[in-house]
Every structure is written in structure tokens, then in C-alpha cells.
Design a protein around this motif. Sequence first.
Motif, short mmCIF file in Angstrom:
data_model
loop_
_atom_site.label_atom_id
_atom_site.label_comp_id
_atom_site.label_asym_id
_atom_site.label_seq_id
_atom_site.Cartn_x
_atom_site.Cartn_y
_atom_site.Cartn_z
N VAL A 541 35.44 63.94 8.18
CA VAL A 541 36.73 64.65 8.20
C VAL A 541 37.01 65.25 6.83
N LEU A 542 36.70 64.47 5.80
CA LEU A 542 37.03 64.89 4.45
C LEU A 542 35.89 65.65 3.79
N SER A 584 50.80 67.45 -5.22
CA SER A 584 50.99 68.69 -5.97
C SER A 584 51.03 69.87 -5.02
N ARG A 585 51.74 70.91 -5.43
CA ARG A 585 51.85 72.06 -4.52
C ARG A 585 50.51 72.73 -4.30
N VAL A 586 49.59 72.55 -5.24
CA VAL A 586 48.31 73.23 -5.05
C VAL A 586 47.47 72.57 -3.96
N ILE A 587 47.84 71.37 -3.54
CA ILE A 587 47.08 70.77 -2.45
C ILE A 587 47.95 70.50 -1.23
N ASP A 589 48.80 72.36 1.04
CA ASP A 589 48.37 73.03 2.27
C ASP A 589 47.25 72.27 2.98
N VAL A 590 46.76 71.21 2.34
CA VAL A 590 45.74 70.39 2.99
C VAL A 590 46.45 69.34 3.84
N TYR A 593 46.67 64.90 3.76
CA TYR A 593 47.32 64.01 2.81
C TYR A 593 48.84 64.05 2.98
N MET A 606 44.87 58.88 -2.95
CA MET A 606 45.46 59.81 -1.99
C MET A 606 45.87 59.02 -0.74
#
Lengths: 905, 164
Positions: A541-542, A584-587, A589-590, A593, A606
Motif C-alpha cells: 500500500v505504501l 504538514s500541508r505538503v503531505i 494530500d496523501v 495518513y 506517521m
Amino acid sequence: MDDLIGEFITETSESLAVLDLELVKLEQNPNDQAILGNIFRLVHTIKGTCGFLGLPRLESVAHAGENVLGKIRDGEITVSGETITIVLEALDRIRGLIDYLSANGREADGEDSDLIARLNVFAQSGGVAPAAVAPAPAAVVEEMPAEMFAPEEKKLGGMSQAELDALEAAFNSVSSTIEGGMDFSRAPDADMLPAVTVPVAAAKPELTEQVKEKAIKQGLDTATTEGGSAMANQSIRVNLDVLENLMQMVSELVLTRNQLLQVVRHRDDSELKAPLQQLSQITSELQDSVMKTRMQPIGNAWSKFPRLIRDLSNELSKKIDLKMLGESTELDRQLLEMIKDPLTHMVRNSCDHGLETPAERVAAGKPETGTVSLSAFHEGGHIIIEIKDDGRGLNLDRIKQKIVEKGLATGDELAQLSDEQIMQFIFKAGFSTAEKVTSVSGRGVGMDVVRTNIEKIGGTVSLSSTMGKGSTFHIKIPLTLAIVSVLLIEAGGQQFAIPQINVVELVGVGGNSEYKVETISNASVLRLRDTLLPLMRLSDVLGLPRSLESAAEYVVVLRVGTSDVGLVIDKVYDTEEIVVKPVSRVISDVDVYSGNTILGDGNVIMILDPVGIAKHFGEREGTKAEAPATATGTATDRNASFLVFRAGEGAPKAVPLELVSRLEVVDSKNVESSGHDHVVQYRGDLMRLKTLPGCNLPTTGEFDVVVFTYDGRTIGLAVDEIVDILVAPLAIKLAGNEEQYLGSSVINGKTTDIVDVGYLLKDFVDSLVRAGEYTATASGLRLLLVEDSVFFLKLLKPFLEDAGFEVEDAASAVTALQLIETEARYDVIVTDIEMPEMDGFEFVSHLRLDPRYKHTPIVAFTSTVNEHFKERAAKSGMSAMILKTDRAALIEAIQAQLEQMKEMA
Amino acid sequence: MTGTSLVVKDGEPAAAAAALAQYVTMHVGEAMIGISVHSVQDVIRYQPITHIPLTHDTIAGTLNVRGRIVTAIDMRKRLGMGTYPNLTTTMMVVVEYQHELFALMVDSVGDVLSLSGEDQERLPANMNDNWRGVSSGVYKLEGELLVIVDVASVIDHLVKGRAA
């Protein structure tokens, strides 16, 4: 904004909430003077305060409303649905004005003459008809405004003695009313009323009216305070931001404490330990206390339901009774806010879809009035909320029809699902079975949004229903969002945290052979009791590299929404209470998490979002199998799991699950004969099929095959039926005189024959030996076999003897050390690693201290081989480590070691 | 976590503050880049990073800097310059951007330079997109070029960019 105004807004909002409740009660008990008194009082207070603060618009609406109430109290207007509706309308207007005031800090422009006129006409007409002429209540209308600006006492003094008596009576009976058999019997404030009655009871007749009034006022004010402490003056209002900030700081403190503890754990200076212990305890207590400040009774979220139900019953022309249980159950206010809307939607849904019309109910032999009940209670660190109706229940056929229509599943797929599984489809997007769309529900966005919102706060929702009897929704939510309990696991060489609320159970599927894990066209599944669980590797998955095939593996069974999915992971560490921090905003969209946190050791970890992970199941496997809530209990003990099957006549048969590679279904059309053997094409190779004596390979249709892997080759045992995977003690009665059985064991209350896998593989191995692959060069060498499991002993000993060793066995490491101590000298030692008392590592470390055994080959075997084990094996002085199930490799390893010895010599 | 002292090279910043901007210089591969001193919070030595799967490959992971969770950004990857020869000697420049901390991984950190805005030149047209996306201009220093990197564009790019 003015402090006074701020306080007024808070207080009035609370009063309005109480008024909604009380008015609905009044409608049900039109003659209850106590309720009426309370209502009158509250409206009067609102009106009075508005006048005092200079809010003319609010004041005039409240005043007109009060007029109507006054008439009701005087018996000039009778309580009817119409009456209540118009008063509620006035309250709604007040609420609107208050909202504006709270948002803008000033009263809204405009005027309410239409509503006021209607209220006045209603009051004057005696509630009969707006057009009718009634005696002018001029006195009341004109007197009241003058009182408004008077001080409190005077204002009250303006009331007649009769009114005051009525009020006092009203007040005194509030508690009894509330505690009585009414539907709202356990209102949030019920518990404090007895305390409040004390001052009133103490107020002797000779006391002045003013004192009485004060007592009454105090009592009622307290009664309007939501679910708080016993006395008004023992609580203070604190800004929410202050509490939030406090909570944040405490969370940080907890994290820092955890880090400190971790640091000290690895150091010996005990000087720090005592104060740190104390700091730790104080921190925990502080955390608890701060958490408590955030707790509010769930009744706060329910308070608008009586009103809602009333409106709905009018709108839907149904008779609905609302029951509430466990309103005092407390949960975090943040969660309370977030649960309000989903709950409202579900209550609406129950009224609209769930309950039938009175006519239908009577026809079905039920009481005319339908019941919707809400209940809340704590269960193991979670809050369970149930919304139950006694309506028509879900129509399964309609749901099935709808599912097929919407293309959510095919008819064939549905046939495989249980009723309960089918019901959970109503939580899917775009699903509504309402025959017609009403203003209340039926737009098909509802339940999907409900589920999403509940999952957003880490909760789950499910549904059960009986046709004709009603439906029940179960909501499970955590007590608080600030601190969550997580399971720390490892996959692909990295640690992750999974929220505990989603973890149903942990299943060990260890070893290198994917036990229990079956494959259907590249999708892995796990047979877990009577359900089929879709599996995915977390590392896949990851997108992480798969860890060693031989690593210990577990399946975490996750409950996501209505379905269960299995996540294959490498290691399970521990559970930990953690403070969730947003990613963080940079992640952000994933979707896999939900947050991250700093662990006690200072590392960042995480936190996985089960909902996001479950999406990957959908993506990779098309339709996902929805698994219902049948899975309970604890993780299985993999040392004693059996695959139970039927083959031929007699007792059920079983093999230790550890020896099974996988289960397959073979079509008899694909079976080919080669000589006496039956083979089938399997994974690009040929797999030999065997049967137990007395059984024949089926010649038509499909049949189950248990696959064993041996030295890289596979052999399949054809069976009639795979029964189950069961956990049972590995106590084998070694009575079997048929060589294909090791003996028998009692599994799940039934005597079961344990199949000797060695026998199945025997001629296979024999042929290899004959072919010279294994030469029995070990003749005469003495070998000590240390193994606590009778089963493996029985499995390995003959095999080693076949290879030419003179084998002696010991049931534990301690016995083995004694044997070595007292007499014998062995040329080779073979030991298990996982043993009670003393494990293999310790045993070997001891052994290597003995000069006689400094260089003796010691081969360890284990059911799991991983890096950690290998490291420990090397450290303790083991010569080699191999897998338990790979007997050929065992012999090879022993021989390699012996040869090495020769070279050295 | 030793903070590296930042040396102010070009005399008194107060004197010509209006015209001068201060940049922390650092090396990423062969290139020298400068980041406005205002956005730099801290400079720390390399420390272990928790890798975050499924994220943009410029995101090296996340780490704990004095109790705060900081996202590490691999500047070599961002600028298309391969991998670090030795991860443990890299430095992390902690910057704050919109109330969030990021650690920019670079090969080494140099001085703080005060440079006049007038001397700044446009980025040469032939520089590749990796550079064009994050840089606002260049200074011609003695023997070396200093490319000014805008922290906002480094990070915004990641917010918009889909996970790799």
C-alpha cells in the motif's frame, strides 16, 4: 462586544434550548402548570434582560410571546399544537436575533410587526381564530413595558401573589416532574434539582416575598444552566480558547514527559528517577483534569431533538415518541459538536424512513405512536450511541434492487453477502431507498455523509434491522480526539501507528509460507472463521520494499466503516497513547495518513488513516468484500492453529497450520495423470496431488487442495472439504498405528486425526535420497534434539534417524543441559528456539561456555527467521539457523557444519 | 543539534539596511544558493529522518527538531542534482513558512551575506526548470554565482504537486 451582552447571549441561548424542550413537554401535558410556569419565567427573564440592555427588537418579540404564554397560564388560551407552534415561532425569531447579535455585536435592523401582530391577535382572540374579537388585554400589554426597566425585584414584585405561588409550586415540582415517568426523565439537569429545592424548602412562610422570589430565581437560573455543577456560584464560564490552549500545552507536556522517561530508562543514575516518576504522575493527573474540563454530557447534543421530533411529527403526520437514555454520558466537547449533525440526520432518518404512518402501524398491529430512542453509554474507552426505532425496518429486497440499479454490486455478489452486510450499503454514497424524496430525507446524500463525518472523528457506524420490527444504528466514537491510543507496528522496515479504535483483532500468520493466506487471482484473502477477509500488505500500500519473506507476519484486522479489511504487517510492537498532530500541508494530500506524532524515543511516527488505507483496497481489488462484525476474540496462537478438513470417512483430519503453504481450489479437468501420480499445473510448475489412504481424487468438479511446500517443491493433498482453522493445544495422543497419522487430538470438542505431513512427503523424499541428493554420511554420529513440542519431535526424529544419526531427545533446554552435564557427548546439537523456561539462544550461550562444546555444530530451527533472530543466533554462538518446516535444509545445514569441522581439524 | 554560528560578513547591516538584503548561503551539490535570512530559524546537523511513503520524492521525511515536527526537504532532489554523497554530513536549514517548519537538506552552510538588491540579476534563460521554479535571481560573487532561492516556491510546489 460588551461583556454583559456576551453573557446575555450565552444565557439566552441556554434558555432557548430549555424552552424548546419545555414547550414540547407542555404540548404533551397541556395542564401541567409547573412546566408552564417554567416557560413563562424563562421568557419573562429574556424579555426583562433585553429591556435592561436596550435591545428593543428582541424585547418586543419576547414581550408578545410572553403575552400569549400569560393567556395560557390564565386559562384563556388552551394548549394546542397551534398554540405551541406560534410560541415556538416567536422563540425562533428570538434565536435568529440573538445569532445576529452574537455575530455582529448589535441588534439587527428591521422589525417584527407581522409576527408580533399575529401573536397579539392570537393572544386577544383566546387562541381560537385570528379573526375573532376578544376582550382587549390592554392592561397586561401596557403595564409590562413599564416594568421592564425596573430592577429585578421590582419587576417580580409586579406579579400577583397568585402568580408567585404558581411559580413556586412550579419550581418545586420541576424535579418531581422530571424524575417522574416522563420521556425526558433523565434530563441533563435532573441531578442538581434536589440540591436546588433546599433553599426553597427552607424559605419559611414568614419570609418576605422578595426572599422567596430570589430563591426561586436562583433555583430556576441554576436549573437552566446546562449539565454543570450543583450550584451556580460554583462554576465559572471560561472561554473555550483558554481551554483549548490549556489542552494543547498539556499535550506537549505529556510528550515531553514521555521523552524524558525514555531517556532515563536507558541510564542508570537513579537520582533522576524518583522526581521524574513524580513528574510523570502529576502530568497524568493534570492531563486527566484538563480532559475533564472539556467533557460535556451528550444530552447537550440531544437537547434539540424533542423539538425536532415535534416538528417532524407535524410535517410527516406521524405520531412519534422520543426516549432518551444516558444523557449524562460525557464526551469531549469538540466531538460533541461534530456528532451533532450526523445524529440529527439519523434521527430525522429514523422518523422519516423508519417509522410508519399511524394507519400503517395500526394495520401492522403496533401502537399508533412510534418510538425513537436514543441511548449513550461508555464501553472500553469509547462512547456508544444507539439510535433505535420501532418502525418498519429495512426492506432488504428494495436495498438489493437499489444496489444492483446503482451498480454498487452485482446480483451474484449480493447472493454471497449476508443480510447484515447488505444493510451496510445504505452508508454508501448516492444511496437512498426512500420511495419519495421528502423535505426531511431521501436525497441520498445523508447516510454517506453521516458515515464520513463519523469516520472523520475516528468513529464507526453500523446498522442492524429486522423487517417489521425496526432498525438500530450503532455509533462508536472515541472519548476524545486529543489523545488516541494507537498500535505501533512495522512494515517494510518502518514503524507506523494505527488507531486502536479501528483494530478489531490481530492474527498471527507467521512464517515463510503465507499460512492461511489464500490467493484468488492475485488478491490475497484470509479465511477468518466464517468470513473471507481481503488482505493487502501494508508495505505494498505504501510502496515500500517487501521485507524478507521469512519475517514474522501478522494480519491487523481493521474495521473501516462497514467493512473489515486485513493489513499484512511484519511486526507488532506495542500500544501507546499519543497526541495526534496534524501532518504538514505538503503531505496532506496523501490520504493514508491521519496525523503524526513524536514518540517517547524522540522519533516522529506517521499515524495511518484506516479510511485512506481501505480506499487502496477498493482501488486494487475492484469490489471489496464487505466483512461483517462476526470477528471477535483474540489473536490466534500460531503454534497451535490447525487446519481442519474432511477427507474420506471417519474423524475430521487436521494438519498444523504452520506446515500449510496455502489452500487452493483445483478443477478436476486440469488434473493429469503421470504414472501412478496425479499432477496439476500450478504456478508454472507441476504439483503432485496426493490423497489420504481410502480417498480418491474427485473426477468431476472442483475440489480443495491443501498445499505443502517442501524444499522449494510443492505437494498438494486433495481433501473433501476445508472445515475451519481452529486453535487447540498441541497435545497429540500418539496412538496412531496408521503411519499416515501422527496421532489424534481433541480439536473444538471433536477427536481429530492429525495427519503426518512427513508421511505425505515421504516417498517424495525417498526418491530424492535414492537419487543421491542426500547421502547418509552421518552414520553413527550422536545427535541431541532439543524440542518441547511433541509434534515436532515426532516429525523430526525419524527423519534425522533416516539420515543416519543416533538421535537422543530432550524436551527442554534445561533437560538437555543436564544430559550434557551428566554423561553424553554429542557430535551435533539441534535445538528449537522458542521454548519455555530457557529459550534456544540462552541454551546455546550456556553450551558454548563448556569447552567440550566450543566448536560442536549447533543448528537451531525456528518457525520464524528474521534479522533480529539471526543477529541473536550469531551472538549466542549458533552455527546455523533454519526453518522448522524445511527438514531437508536441516540435514544440509548439519552436513555443511560437519564438513566445516573436518576441514578445520 | 548544534546550531552553527552565522557570521555576518559584509560589515554593518544597520548602516545600509534599506538597500541591502541578507542571505544565508549554502551549497547544494556544486551550486551555491542563498535564502533570505528572515525565513531561516535554525541550522542543525543531519539527524535521522522518518521516511514518509507515498509522498513527493523531494520530501525526505519528517523529524523532531526541539519538540516540533519538521518536514525535511531534499534540496538536491528539488534542484535535480542527484543524491548526497554522505547523508550524515549534510546540514539542515530550518525555515518557517506559513507557521510551519521545514528543514532544507543541503550539503553545507556558509556565511550570511548582505547584498544590494541593485546587484541582483535575472536568472540566466538557459537554467533548467528545477531552478526556474524556485529562484528569483542571481548574484555574481567573486568566482562563484549565488542563486537566490525563494522558500515559498520550494514549498508551494509540493503542496500543489501530487504525490509521486
